[in-house]
Design an enzyme around this catalytic site. Structure first.
Site, short mmCIF file in Angstrom:
data_model
loop_
_atom_site.label_atom_id
_atom_site.label_comp_id
_atom_site.label_asym_id
_atom_site.label_seq_id
_atom_site.Cartn_x
_atom_site.Cartn_y
_atom_site.Cartn_z
N LYS A 110 5.90 -3.46 -11.88
CA LYS A 110 4.92 -4.51 -12.15
C LYS A 110 4.39 -4.45 -13.58
O LYS A 110 4.49 -3.46 -14.28
CB LYS A 110 3.80 -4.43 -11.12
CG LYS A 110 4.31 -4.88 -9.74
CD LYS A 110 3.24 -5.06 -8.71
CE LYS A 110 3.87 -5.67 -7.44
NZ LYS A 110 2.92 -5.74 -6.32
N ARG A 156 6.95 0.61 -1.62
CA ARG A 156 7.87 -0.54 -1.65
C ARG A 156 8.44 -0.62 -3.06
O ARG A 156 7.70 -0.90 -4.01
CB ARG A 156 7.10 -1.82 -1.28
CG ARG A 156 7.94 -3.09 -1.25
CD ARG A 156 7.05 -4.28 -0.91
NE ARG A 156 7.82 -5.53 -0.80
CZ ARG A 156 8.14 -6.31 -1.83
NH1 ARG A 156 7.74 -5.97 -3.05
NH2 ARG A 156 8.83 -7.41 -1.64
#
Length: 286
Positions: A224, A259
């Site tokens: 991210k 994840r």
């Protein structure tokens, strides 16, 4: 013939589990379009299982900042062939990353065992009933706003307290809809309506969130943007080492699931942590 999915329970997962991400989309931030073709997505998912994934998360609609929504029909066209093939493999549980009840219902009929909903059931209230009827698992996630606008000036007075309270409330709603407690997981939503500082505080105080919630915690920090801002890695694929650091941190501070896109490195972390947990002065306990 595809086996009939059995009810999902978190006891099916190891103490530290790695969820592999499979984006069947043209516009995901991490791998934009590489796995839009179902056959390529299926092959990639099988590679993730071979690398150590404990479950797979299949998504047909990007939730990156600024992403535009897609119709249920388009989402189903993308994910159903992938879910069906992987469910037939039967090697690990399959999760569908969706906030639409129709998509969730079709994916569950196709063999998925978990629904990962970034809206925590707020986007389509019927989704919770669908999950309960299928005796499936549910990941409820926190997001401030929605993907198109969530990074427009996110604000919290106490990000950890507010995210924790939201998740606790949505878990209660899910239970009231009939979803079993042992089928629920919670995700603080790293990067979903949060600044770099918010993300770091959520990770820094992850242990308190994990203790406060009565269900396993999922952390999805993989590749991210905030990791890029901290490390200077402008390309998502160059953030895998930073992602690995968040996996280590998350597992050692109470998370049950990470994840990730790069499964192999996090799976190796799990093996090492498992060995270290059994280490004694005289070696490694059986």
């Amino acid at each position: 013939m595809r086996p009939v999915p059995r009810p999902f329970s978190v006891v099916d997962l190891p103490e530290r589990a790695v969820m592999g991400v499979v984006n069947v989309t043209p516009d995901s931030f991490s791998d934009g379009g590489r796995f839009l073709d179902p056959e390529r997505a299926i092959a990639h998912a099988r590679d993730l299982v071979a690398a150590g994934a404990d479950l797979l998360d299949i998504g047909g609609e990007s939730t990156r900042p600024g992403a535009e929504p897609v119709t249920a029909a388009e989402e189903l066209e993308r994910v159903l062939p992938v879910v069906e093939a992987l469910a037939t493999d039967g090697r690990v549980p399959v999760s569908v990353d969706t906030s639409k009840a129709d998509v969730a219902a079709a994916a569950l009929r196709a063999g998925a065992r978990v629904v990962n909903d970034v809206t925590a059931g707020r986007g389509d209230p019927e989704l919770l009933e669908v999950v309960a009827a299928a005796d499936a698992g549910l990941v409820v996630m926190h997001m401030q706003g929605e993907p198109r606008t969530m990074q427009h000036h996110p604000h919290y007075d106490d990000v950890v307290g507010e995210v924790g309270a939201f998740l606790a409330a949505r878990l209660d709603v899910a239970r009231a809809a009939g979803i079993r407690d042992d089928a629920l997981l919670a995700d603080p939503g790293i990067g979903f309506g949060k600044t770099v500082a918010h993300n770091l505080e959520l990770l820094a105080r992850l242990d308190s969130t994990a203790r406060a919630l009565s269900v396993p915690v999922v952390i999805g920090a993989s590749r991210k943007g905030f990791l890029g801002r901290i490390t200077g890695a402008t390309e998502p694929a160059d953030r895998d080492d930073a992602t690995l650091a968040t996996s280590v941190w998350s597992f050692t501070n109470g998370a049950r699931v990470v994840r990730v896109h790069d499964v192999a490195s996090s799976a190796r972390v799990v093996r090492l942590l498992d060995v270290m947990a059994r280490a004694t002065q005289d070696g490694v306990a059986a």
